[in-house]
Design a protein around this motif. Sequence first.
Motif, PDB file in Angstrom:
ATOM      1  N   VAL A 183     -14.509  -1.499   8.370  1.00 45.02           N
ATOM      2  CA  VAL A 183     -13.674  -0.911   9.406  1.00 45.02           C
ATOM      3  C   VAL A 183     -14.127   0.529   9.570  1.00 45.02           C
ATOM      4  CG1 VAL A 183     -11.343  -0.161   9.999  1.00 45.02           C
ATOM      5  CG2 VAL A 183     -11.698  -2.386   8.901  1.00 45.02           C
ATOM      6  N   GLU A 184     -14.350   0.966  10.821  1.00 48.78           N
ATOM      7  CA  GLU A 184     -14.833   2.323  11.065  1.00 48.78           C
ATOM      8  C   GLU A 184     -13.798   3.144  11.836  1.00 48.78           C
ATOM      9  OE1 GLU A 184     -18.649   2.398  12.906  1.00 48.78           O
ATOM     10  OE2 GLU A 184     -19.699   1.722  11.095  1.00 48.78           O
ATOM     11  N   VAL A 185     -13.684   4.415  11.445  1.00 43.33           N
ATOM     12  CA  VAL A 185     -12.778   5.360  12.086  1.00 43.33           C
ATOM     13  C   VAL A 185     -13.551   6.633  12.383  1.00 43.33           C
ATOM     14  CG1 VAL A 185     -10.736   6.810  11.768  1.00 43.33           C
ATOM     15  CG2 VAL A 185     -10.730   4.450  10.937  1.00 43.33           C
ATOM     16  N   THR A 186     -13.474   7.135  13.603  1.00 39.43           N
ATOM     17  CA  THR A 186     -14.084   8.418  13.965  1.00 39.43           C
ATOM     18  C   THR A 186     -13.029   9.511  13.855  1.00 39.43           C
ATOM     19  OG1 THR A 186     -15.608   7.322  15.483  1.00 39.43           O
ATOM     20  CG2 THR A 186     -15.313   9.701  15.753  1.00 39.43           C
ATOM     21  N   VAL A 187     -13.347  10.581  13.146  1.00 38.48           N
ATOM     22  CA  VAL A 187     -12.387  11.650  12.872  1.00 38.48           C
ATOM     23  C   VAL A 187     -12.078  12.425  14.160  1.00 38.48           C
ATOM     24  CG1 VAL A 187     -11.943  13.768  11.569  1.00 38.48           C
ATOM     25  CG2 VAL A 187     -13.185  11.855  10.493  1.00 38.48           C
ATOM     26  N   PRO A 188     -10.795  12.486  14.556  1.00 35.73           N
ATOM     27  CA  PRO A 188     -10.428  13.250  15.757  1.00 35.73           C
ATOM     28  C   PRO A 188     -10.323  14.740  15.451  1.00 35.73           C
ATOM     29  CG  PRO A 188      -8.467  12.279  14.804  1.00 35.73           C
ATOM     30  CD  PRO A 188      -9.630  11.792  13.975  1.00 35.73           C
ATOM     31  N   ALA A 189     -10.236  15.535  16.487  1.00 31.82           N
ATOM     32  CA  ALA A 189     -10.177  16.988  16.315  1.00 31.82           C
ATOM     33  C   ALA A 189      -9.002  17.411  15.445  1.00 31.82           C
ATOM     34  CB  ALA A 189     -10.095  17.664  17.686  1.00 31.82           C
ATOM     35  N   GLY A 190      -7.869  16.697  15.575  1.00 32.20           N
ATOM     36  CA  GLY A 190      -6.674  17.086  14.837  1.00 32.20           C
ATOM     37  C   GLY A 190      -6.790  16.942  13.337  1.00 32.20           C
ATOM     38  N   ASP A 191      -7.745  16.142  12.852  1.00 34.19           N
ATOM     39  CA  ASP A 191      -7.925  15.951  11.414  1.00 34.19           C
ATOM     40  C   ASP A 191      -9.127  16.704  10.868  1.00 34.19           C
ATOM     41  OD1 ASP A 191      -5.725  14.327  10.890  1.00 34.19           O
ATOM     42  OD2 ASP A 191      -6.768  12.530  11.587  1.00 34.19           O
ATOM     43  N   ALA A 192      -9.819  17.449  11.722  1.00 33.02           N
ATOM     44  CA  ALA A 192     -10.991  18.211  11.281  1.00 33.02           C
ATOM     45  C   ALA A 192     -10.590  19.238  10.234  1.00 33.02           C
ATOM     46  CB  ALA A 192     -11.648  18.910  12.466  1.00 33.02           C
ATOM     47  N   GLY A 193     -11.380  19.311   9.149  1.00 32.49           N
ATOM     48  CA  GLY A 193     -11.108  20.257   8.084  1.00 32.49           C
ATOM     49  C   GLY A 193     -10.157  19.746   7.031  1.00 32.49           C
ATOM     50  N   GLY A 194      -9.562  18.568   7.264  1.00 35.21           N
ATOM     51  CA  GLY A 194      -8.637  17.987   6.294  1.00 35.21           C
ATOM     52  C   GLY A 194      -9.321  16.987   5.394  1.00 35.21           C
ATOM     53  N   ARG A 195      -8.573  16.456   4.438  1.00 37.48           N
ATOM     54  CA  ARG A 195      -9.102  15.487   3.482  1.00 37.48           C
ATOM     55  C   ARG A 195      -9.320  14.137   4.151  1.00 37.48           C
ATOM     56  NH1 ARG A 195      -6.784  16.106  -2.356  1.00 37.48           N
ATOM     57  NH2 ARG A 195      -6.791  13.832  -2.189  1.00 37.48           N
ATOM     58  N   VAL A 196     -10.331  13.423   3.673  1.00 35.08           N
ATOM     59  CA  VAL A 196     -10.656  12.127   4.244  1.00 35.08           C
ATOM     60  C   VAL A 196      -9.536  11.118   4.000  1.00 35.08           C
ATOM     61  CG1 VAL A 196     -11.988  11.409   2.204  1.00 35.08           C
ATOM     62  CG2 VAL A 196     -12.400  10.294   4.408  1.00 35.08           C
ATOM     63  N   ASP A 197      -8.874  11.166   2.827  1.00 38.05           N
ATOM     64  CA  ASP A 197      -7.809  10.199   2.570  1.00 38.05           C
ATOM     65  C   ASP A 197      -6.618  10.424   3.487  1.00 38.05           C
ATOM     66  OD1 ASP A 197      -7.031  12.566   1.348  1.00 38.05           O
ATOM     67  OD2 ASP A 197      -6.592  11.665  -0.597  1.00 38.05           O
ATOM     68  N   LYS A 198      -6.321  11.692   3.820  1.00 38.12           N
ATOM     69  CA  LYS A 198      -5.224  11.995   4.737  1.00 38.12           C
ATOM     70  C   LYS A 198      -5.570  11.535   6.153  1.00 38.12           C
ATOM     71  CE  LYS A 198      -2.862  14.188   1.556  1.00 38.12           C
ATOM     72  NZ  LYS A 198      -1.620  13.606   0.988  1.00 38.12           N
ATOM     73  N   ALA A 199      -6.816  11.740   6.552  1.00 38.12           N
ATOM     74  CA  ALA A 199      -7.251  11.314   7.883  1.00 38.12           C
ATOM     75  C   ALA A 199      -7.137   9.792   8.019  1.00 38.12           C
ATOM     76  CB  ALA A 199      -8.686  11.760   8.141  1.00 38.12           C
ATOM     77  N   LEU A 200      -7.509   9.061   6.965  1.00 41.40           N
ATOM     78  CA  LEU A 200      -7.421   7.604   7.015  1.00 41.40           C
ATOM     79  C   LEU A 200      -5.971   7.131   7.037  1.00 41.40           C
ATOM     80  CD1 LEU A 200     -10.204   6.282   4.616  1.00 41.40           C
ATOM     81  CD2 LEU A 200     -10.024   5.949   7.076  1.00 41.40           C
ATOM     82  N   ALA A 201      -5.103   7.790   6.281  1.00 39.64           N
ATOM     83  CA  ALA A 201      -3.694   7.403   6.261  1.00 39.64           C
ATOM     84  C   ALA A 201      -3.067   7.523   7.641  1.00 39.64           C
ATOM     85  CB  ALA A 201      -2.932   8.255   5.250  1.00 39.64           C
ATOM     86  N   ARG A 202      -3.488   8.548   8.408  1.00 40.30           N
ATOM     87  CA  ARG A 202      -2.945   8.723   9.753  1.00 40.30           C
ATOM     88  C   ARG A 202      -3.599   7.771  10.749  1.00 40.30           C
ATOM     89  NH1 ARG A 202      -2.106  14.174   7.997  1.00 40.30           N
ATOM     90  NH2 ARG A 202      -4.204  14.884   8.469  1.00 40.30           N
ATOM     91  N   ALA A 203      -4.892   7.491  10.560  1.00 39.47           N
ATOM     92  CA  ALA A 203      -5.600   6.598  11.482  1.00 39.47           C
ATOM     93  C   ALA A 203      -5.227   5.133  11.275  1.00 39.47           C
ATOM     94  CB  ALA A 203      -7.115   6.771  11.317  1.00 39.47           C
ATOM     95  N   LEU A 204      -4.802   4.800  10.047  1.00 41.43           N
ATOM     96  CA  LEU A 204      -4.487   3.405   9.707  1.00 41.43           C
ATOM     97  C   LEU A 204      -3.060   3.313   9.170  1.00 41.43           C
ATOM     98  CD1 LEU A 204      -7.835   2.625   7.832  1.00 41.43           C
ATOM     99  CD2 LEU A 204      -7.281   2.026  10.185  1.00 41.43           C
ATOM    100  N   PRO A 205      -2.070   3.530  10.019  1.00 40.05           N
ATOM    101  CA  PRO A 205      -0.684   3.581   9.535  1.00 40.05           C
ATOM    102  C   PRO A 205      -0.176   2.266   8.965  1.00 40.05           C
ATOM    103  CG  PRO A 205      -0.746   3.572  11.939  1.00 40.05           C
ATOM    104  CD  PRO A 205      -2.155   3.762  11.479  1.00 40.05           C
ATOM    105  N   ASP A 206      -0.796   1.136   9.309  1.00 45.95           N
ATOM    106  CA  ASP A 206      -0.366  -0.151   8.778  1.00 45.95           C
ATOM    107  C   ASP A 206      -0.930  -0.434   7.380  1.00 45.95           C
ATOM    108  OD1 ASP A 206       1.089  -0.608  11.014  1.00 45.95           O
ATOM    109  OD2 ASP A 206      -0.309  -2.002  11.941  1.00 45.95           O
ATOM    110  N   TRP A 207      -1.819   0.434   6.898  1.00 48.77           N
ATOM    111  CA  TRP A 207      -2.410   0.260   5.577  1.00 48.77           C
ATOM    112  C   TRP A 207      -1.584   1.027   4.545  1.00 48.77           C
ATOM    113  CZ3 TRP A 207      -8.024  -1.000   4.585  1.00 48.77           C
ATOM    114  CH2 TRP A 207      -8.572  -1.724   5.649  1.00 48.77           C
ATOM    115  N   SER A 208      -1.349   0.437   3.390  1.00 55.67           N
ATOM    116  CA  SER A 208      -0.615   1.137   2.334  1.00 55.67           C
ATOM    117  C   SER A 208      -1.522   2.174   1.667  1.00 55.67           C
ATOM    118  CB  SER A 208      -0.121   0.149   1.282  1.00 55.67           C
ATOM    119  OG  SER A 208      -1.198  -0.367   0.522  1.00 55.67           O
ATOM    120  N   ARG A 209      -0.909   3.233   1.168  1.00 61.53           N
ATOM    121  CA  ARG A 209      -1.690   4.268   0.471  1.00 61.53           C
ATOM    122  C   ARG A 209      -2.346   3.725  -0.794  1.00 61.53           C
ATOM    123  NH1 ARG A 209       2.120   9.716   1.110  1.00 61.53           N
ATOM    124  NH2 ARG A 209       2.218   9.678   3.389  1.00 61.53           N
ATOM    125  N   GLN A 210      -1.656   2.782  -1.445  1.00 61.73           N
ATOM    126  CA  GLN A 210      -2.228   2.185  -2.644  1.00 61.73           C
ATOM    127  C   GLN A 210      -3.497   1.412  -2.315  1.00 61.73           C
ATOM    128  OE1 GLN A 210      -1.572   2.633  -5.775  1.00 61.73           O
ATOM    129  NE2 GLN A 210      -3.127   1.165  -6.450  1.00 61.73           N
TER     130      GLN A 210
END
Length: 314
Positions: free
Chosen positions: A12-39
């Motif tokens: 599964v591929e996600v392109t980082v939007p401007a709003g997540d630039a400079g942030g952690r990759v795990d935080k960016a994924l959590a916002r891009a994939l809200p149906d996925w659990s953090r675990q």
Amino acid sequence: MGDETEPAGESVEVTVPAGDAGGRVDKALARALPDWSRQRLKVLFDDGKVCVNGSTVAGKVKVAEGDVIALFLPESPSTKVEPMPVPLEILFEDEHLVAVNKPCGMVTHPGAGVVPPTLCHALLAHTDGQLAFAGGEERPGVVHRLDKATTGVIVFAKTDEAYYGLVKSFSERLTKKEYLAIVAGSPQLEAGSILEPIERDLHNRTRMAVREDGKPAHTDWRVVQRLNEHHCLIHCRIHTGRTHQIRVHLSHLGMPLYGDSTYGFRPRHGAEWPENFFLHARQLEIPHPISGQKLVISAEPPEAFEMQVKKFAQ
């Protein structure tokens, strides 16, 4: 960032939007994939199954706008869903179908990145296995779905005959679906209709987007209450059932769901991110799949939804 090798398997591929630039990759994924659990995401990081621009990374690595994050998924061991007892609020039930008030945080059916129990697991336990398998063993009883954070009315078929009848009603648009949404924004109009077509986002396959070449989509909306200068309670009726339809359409109108980072929500002035977005399936009107009699099934918004309305209206 790490090894320049990519694990084999479905990705599964996600392109980082401007709003997540400079942030952690795990935080960016959590916002891009809200149906996925953090675990679930943490396990993929721990197993070296997350790459940025082709390099394996840890969750703390910072990302830039336009970076491509790839998640490599292990093969699913089995598609069969087993019963798992979970408390449910049953809104309607007979020998043909069952309607549930879906809680926030519970996924409708199993899938990639989904940790059970789902509604399918819970309803198999509730009905002692009496769900329709016409749609496949991996999605017993499912005729429509609600997103993980969405609450409210959802129906499941208990027999194959009911399954085909319900699918026919949804596909032929014989249903009436009404929702309540808390949005970030204050529209100039009090009501309107949006008929913009919807299709997969070309830059992020986990999102949907308004596209000229998309499938027809029709949402009617009206303001129920202007909660404050920046937030409103909106009523929506959808005439089509595109994936993420309300989320996409309201965002396109400049009023994303409060908390829906996938479709443009950002906190004001450094405020904390809400844990979930606020969308509630308030009422479903549908012909009974066997008798044809009109069924009107309603559910009140959950306490967290009502509390957020009161907080903004203070």
